[in-house]
Design an enzyme around this catalytic site. Structure first.
Site, PDB file in Angstrom:
ATOM      1  CD1 TRP A  14       8.103   4.223  -5.433  1.00 45.43           C
ATOM      2  CD2 TRP A  14       6.970   2.478  -6.586  1.00 45.43           C
ATOM      3  NE1 TRP A  14       6.818   4.215  -4.824  1.00 45.43           N
ATOM      4  CE2 TRP A  14       6.174   3.268  -5.629  1.00 45.43           C
ATOM      5  CE3 TRP A  14       6.366   1.578  -7.046  1.00 45.43           C
ATOM      6  CZ2 TRP A  14       4.861   3.094  -5.496  1.00 45.43           C
ATOM      7  CZ3 TRP A  14       5.214   1.298  -7.214  1.00 45.43           C
ATOM      8  CH2 TRP A  14       4.213   2.011  -6.296  1.00 45.43           C
ATOM      9  CG  ASP A  59       2.383  10.503  -2.809  1.00 44.79           C
ATOM     10  OD1 ASP A  59       1.878   9.223  -3.181  1.00 44.79           O
ATOM     11  OD2 ASP A  59       2.056  10.614  -1.474  1.00 44.79           O
ATOM     12  CD  GLN A 117       7.049  10.270  -0.724  1.00 38.45           C
ATOM     13  OE1 GLN A 117       6.935   9.144   0.035  1.00 38.45           O
ATOM     14  NE2 GLN A 117       7.727  11.198  -0.363  1.00 38.45           N
ATOM     15  CD1 TRP A 145       5.632   3.679  -1.551  1.00 39.39           C
ATOM     16  CD2 TRP A 145       6.252   2.203   0.220  1.00 39.39           C
ATOM     17  NE1 TRP A 145       5.467   4.327  -0.505  1.00 39.39           N
ATOM     18  CE2 TRP A 145       6.033   3.693   0.510  1.00 39.39           C
ATOM     19  CE3 TRP A 145       6.625   1.280   0.924  1.00 39.39           C
ATOM     20  CZ2 TRP A 145       6.226   4.054   2.034  1.00 39.39           C
ATOM     21  CZ3 TRP A 145       6.929   1.700   1.954  1.00 39.39           C
ATOM     22  CH2 TRP A 145       6.390   3.091   2.789  1.00 39.39           C
ATOM     23  CG  PHE A 198       6.159   8.925   4.410  1.00 39.46           C
ATOM     24  CD1 PHE A 198       7.223   8.062   3.996  1.00 39.46           C
ATOM     25  CD2 PHE A 198       5.054   8.257   4.856  1.00 39.46           C
ATOM     26  CE1 PHE A 198       7.162   6.568   4.047  1.00 39.46           C
ATOM     27  CE2 PHE A 198       5.069   7.113   4.941  1.00 39.46           C
ATOM     28  CZ  PHE A 198       5.973   6.104   4.678  1.00 39.46           C
ATOM     29  CB  SER A 199       3.616  12.968   0.579  1.00 41.24           C
ATOM     30  OG  SER A 199       4.162  11.951  -0.283  1.00 41.24           O
ATOM     31  NE  ARG A 221       0.547   9.052   4.921  1.00 38.39           N
ATOM     32  CZ  ARG A 221      -0.183   8.182   5.551  1.00 38.39           C
ATOM     33  NH1 ARG A 221      -0.084   8.010   6.985  1.00 38.39           N
ATOM     34  NH2 ARG A 221      -1.163   7.427   4.906  1.00 38.39           N
ATOM     35  CG  ASP A 222       0.893  12.871   3.140  1.00 37.97           C
ATOM     36  OD1 ASP A 222       2.127  12.372   3.130  1.00 37.97           O
ATOM     37  OD2 ASP A 222       0.041  11.989   2.993  1.00 37.97           O
ATOM     38  CD  GLU A 251      -2.411   7.689   2.087  1.00 36.13           C
ATOM     39  OE1 GLU A 251      -1.579   6.900   2.698  1.00 36.13           O
ATOM     40  OE2 GLU A 251      -2.864   7.868   0.969  1.00 36.13           O
TER      41      GLU A 251
HETATM   42  C1  FRU Z   1       0.252   8.338  -0.504  1.00 35.55           C
HETATM   43  C2  FRU Z   1       1.213   8.131   0.585  1.00 35.55           C
HETATM   44  C3  FRU Z   1       1.514   9.623   1.295  1.00 35.55           C
HETATM   45  C4  FRU Z   1       2.613   9.103   2.036  1.00 35.55           C
HETATM   46  C5  FRU Z   1       3.505   8.536   1.057  1.00 35.55           C
HETATM   47  C6  FRU Z   1       4.498   7.584   1.202  1.00 35.55           C
HETATM   48  O1  FRU Z   1       0.555   7.795  -1.785  1.00 35.55           O
HETATM   49  O2  FRU Z   1       0.634   7.135   1.269  1.00 35.55           O
HETATM   50  O3  FRU Z   1       0.299   9.513   2.439  1.00 35.55           O
HETATM   51  O4  FRU Z   1       3.258  10.333   2.448  1.00 35.55           O
HETATM   52  O5  FRU Z   1       2.335   7.975   0.149  1.00 35.55           O
HETATM   53  O6  FRU Z   1       5.274   7.071   0.071  1.00 35.55           O
END
Ligand code: FRU
Length: 709
Positions: A289, A292, A308, A316, A348-349, A412-413, A460
């Site tokens: 899978w 992002d 990701q 996921w 994560f991202s 995050r991100d 996000e």
């Molecule tokens: C967006 C998200 C991000 C997170 C990631 C996890 O699609 O939810 O906010 O870091 O995917 O896979």
């Protein structure tokens, strides 16, 4: 002489099977209520649940749509659910069970003559755990002929104060036992470990403990028998080392653990990139899978694309950073996974930068250090660094992670950029709801919060960059956007972003999310290149989802104010194999000047004069892209967007891949990526006008090559 009858083993097994009586279903909980089963208390609700209840972790492993789930009203509620009396007529009672592990308070009992004779529970007695129901059974042969009832009990009110049950069956076939903690030891000697996966099968927690390495732990739907596809793990760096493979539970008749094998090529690698639904000019991972795009950075002639990635499942989960590189944004080479989950969480991202001035001190040789800034999704979520001194081929986590502790909610991100005027790094971080914050740092390791940003309607994945208005380097704006591309246009003074307009919609398709733009594109190129996640499922494939087409963003003055335009990067021209030019002509109803052109992968550019037609449009391999002349609206599938005529004309650029149609209108003012499974056998193309005549001012079709050859 007597006839001697010799039976083969299979014939014997078949005979034995015949001797068995058919199973008796006691309950499958597929009805809208519990039927003859009786409840007390509130925990079991008015009838079977359909999967997960509000506030509960994801429940799976049940059969059909309904199950018993005593989380009705949360863990605090209590009650019982009792079957009508039945006669024990088979050797076993088998069922699926999950939830709390308390033999008195969260359990299922078999009761004969008022006495509990068998008990089963779920597996959970501490925080965390899993809401997956697992098969279990009772051997009831000694109770044959007796009358019994089944009572499902929820008398617990705290954590794991609930029980889940489904599919209760009387059977003569001995249900396979679930073995706990099955292990296998191997010596690693090839490049890949191949793992059999059955998408939708029971989820197992697996770990691969390689001598001297932190164990790699992940969830996998390990196939008990014939797999749907093979996942792989890169083990090349560990040749000669011992590894212990461990699965938390495994059906005793499963071949899953033994089927794991090693090879120098990915198993079934001859099918790679030739799969029926494999996008041919959008990136997608070899197996597993993706969501992002992460860490989009350009260095030494290579565009890096991290993403990701769940290497071991179609859905996921198990977030890793996959990695690919390209010289031109069109042809990609997938590299080994860059970031594995660690003690701080799954990966994560986040983003990546070239540390040109070695501000973090990670550089060891002549190559500049590449630095990834990621979110570790542990408890709680924090931000960390990893660096590479070999052009992104190998990655080391920074020893003092996290560099940014938990700030709020599921922060995050992190998106990091270099702010040249103050020679500092700036990080945009998602905090919660539609709130973001800006931080600054001199060395990527110590961060101070400078300000906050709210982008109504989005969350996000922040993206933050400076961009020239109409290409004028001395007249720039800053753009801030979140996961869905809702963007603000404004000014940035090094500490605070001040929006001047927005949020505006960057795109209007159904196949776009969580995009990112490249950092470190050389100034002489100067493009702002964006890649989104192409949110399109690829059912039945050994991979799932894709990346959207890389597009170049420009900011242009319009009569509505400055707006972002998106167009496919110019490098896509390299895929053009054969071109068809249709001469300018009127387009009357019933005419199709494209009738003689057949194409598989294609790009089409057109300028159409709408004339007095009510509708003009295209049917490309069965996909309709239509323009309502009066409403000035373009639509495809269930998406619509405004596309204004200039002196009665519209311009369109359409790119058709296997699972998508990317639509660009009026030089990128309209940006509509559509995820659609394009019918395999339909190669026909049509341009049409309805309710009046239009005119083709220009029309070109390019047949495209696959980027994977
Ligand atoms: C967006 C998200 C991000 C997170 C990631 C996890 O699609 O939810 O906010 O870091 O995917 O896979």
């Amino acid at each position: 002489m007597k006839n001697l009858i010799i039976l083969s083993a299979t014939a014997l097994a078949a005979l034995r099977c015949l001797a068995q009586q058919p199973d008796i279903l006691l309950a499958d909980f597929e009805g809208s209520d519990y039927g003859a089963w009786k409840t007390t208390g509130a925990a079991f609700g008015p009838g079977p649940a359909h999967g997960t209840l509000p506030g509960q972790m994801q429940v799976d492993g049940f059969k059909g749509k309904g199950l018993v789930n005593s989380f009705y009203g949360g863990d605090a509620s209590t009650g019982t659910l009792t079957s009508p009396p039945f006669k024990i007529e088979r050797k076993f009672i088998s069922f699926l069970i999950g939830g709390g592990k308390d033999a008195e308070k969260t359990c299922m009992n078999l009761v004969v003559d008022g006495k509990i004779v068998r008990i089963a529970t779920g597996p959970n007695d501490k925080p965390g755990g899993s809401e997956t129901l697992a098969p279990d059974s009772w051997d009831v042969s000694e109770l044959a002929g007796q009358t019994a009832i089944i009572q499902i009990v929820d008398q617990a009110t705290g954590g794991w104060g609930h029980i889940n049950v489904d599919q209760i069956v009387q059977t003569d076939r001995k249900p396979p036992l679930l073995l706990a903690g099955a292990t296998r030891e191997i010596t690693l000697e090839r490049r890949f470990l191949n793992l059999p996966v059955k998408t939708g099968g029971p989820k197992r927690q697996m770990s691969v403990a390689i001598e001297g390495q932190p164990p790699r732990s992940f969830e996998i739907e390990l196939a008990d028998a014939q797999p749907d596809w093979w996942a792989f793990m890169d083990i090349a760096p560990f040749s000669g080392k011992k590894a212990v493979l461990k699965v938390d539970k495994l059906s005793e008749d499963s071949t899953g653990l033994n089927a794991i094998d090693q090879s120098d090529e990915i198993k079934n690698s001859d099918t790679l990139y030739r799969e029926k639904l494999r996008p041919q000019f959008h990136f997608s991972p070899r197996r597993g899978w993706n969501n992002d795009p992460n860490g989009l950075v350009f260095y030494q002639g290579e565009y890096h694309l991290f993403f990701q990635h769940n290497p071991y499942g179609w859905n996921w989960g198990n977030m890793h950073w996959g990695h690919a590189v390209s010289p031109d944004l069109v042809h990609w080479k997938e590299l080994p996974v860059a970031l594995y989950p660690d003690e701080h969480g799954t990966m994560f991202s986040g983003s990546a930068v070239v540390d040109w001035n070695n501000t973090a001190g990670f550089q060891t040789g002549a190559e500049k250090a590449l630095v990834c800034i990621f979110c570790a999704a542990g408890t709680p979520f924090t931000q960390g660094l990893a660096y590479s001194n070999d052009r992104g081929r190998t990655w080391t986590k920074y020893a003092h992670n996290p560099v940014l502790p938990h700030i709020a909610a599921e922060n995050r991100d992190p998106k990091v950029i270099w702010y040249a005027p103050e020679r500092k790094w700036v990080m945009a971080l998602y905090l919660d709801k539609s709130d973001y914050a800006l931080f600054s740092s001199k060395d990527l390791k110590q961060w101070q919060q400078m300000s906050s940003v709210a982008v109504p309607g989005t969350s996000e994945c922040p993206e933050f960059f400076e961009i020239a208005l109409d290409g004028r380097k001395d007249d720039t704006r800053w753009v801030f956007f979140g996961g869905n591309g809702g963007y603000l246009v404004g000014k940035f003074d090094g500490a605070r972003f001040t929006p001047e307009s927005g949020p505006h919609a960057l795109q209007s398709g159904n196949c776009w999310y969580a995009s990112q733009t490249y950092t470190d594109i050389p100034a002489e190129d100067g493009r702002r290149i964006l890649i989104p996640w192409g949110t399109m499922a690829t059912p039945g494939m050994p991979f799932n989802q894709m990346m959207g087409l890389p597009v170049e963003l420009t900011l242009r003055a319009t009569d509505e104010g400055p707006r972002l335009f998106a167009n496919p990067v110019k490098e896509y021209a390299s895929l053009r194999a054969k071109s068809h030019t249709i001469p300018p002509q009127t387009l009357a109803p019933g005419e199709n000047p494209l009738a003689s052109v057949k194409a598989n992968l294609l790009e089409l550019s057109a300028e159409l004069d709408c004339g007095d037609a009510a509708e003009v449009g295209f049917n490309l391999r069965g996909i309709n892209v239509k323009y309502d002349v009066k409403k000035q609206e373009l639509s495809c599938g269930d998406k619509k967007a405004a596309l204004r005529q200039a002196r009665g004309k519209i311009r369109l650029r359409l790119m058709v891949d296997r699972t998508s149609v990317d639509i660009f209108g009026n030089d990128g003012r309209l940006y509509m990526p559509m995820g659609i499974i394009v019918p395999e056998d339909n190669l026909s193309l049509e341009v049409y006008a309805k309710g009046g005549s239009g005119k083709i001012d220009s029309l070109q079709v390019h047949e495209l090559k696959s980027a994977w050859n």
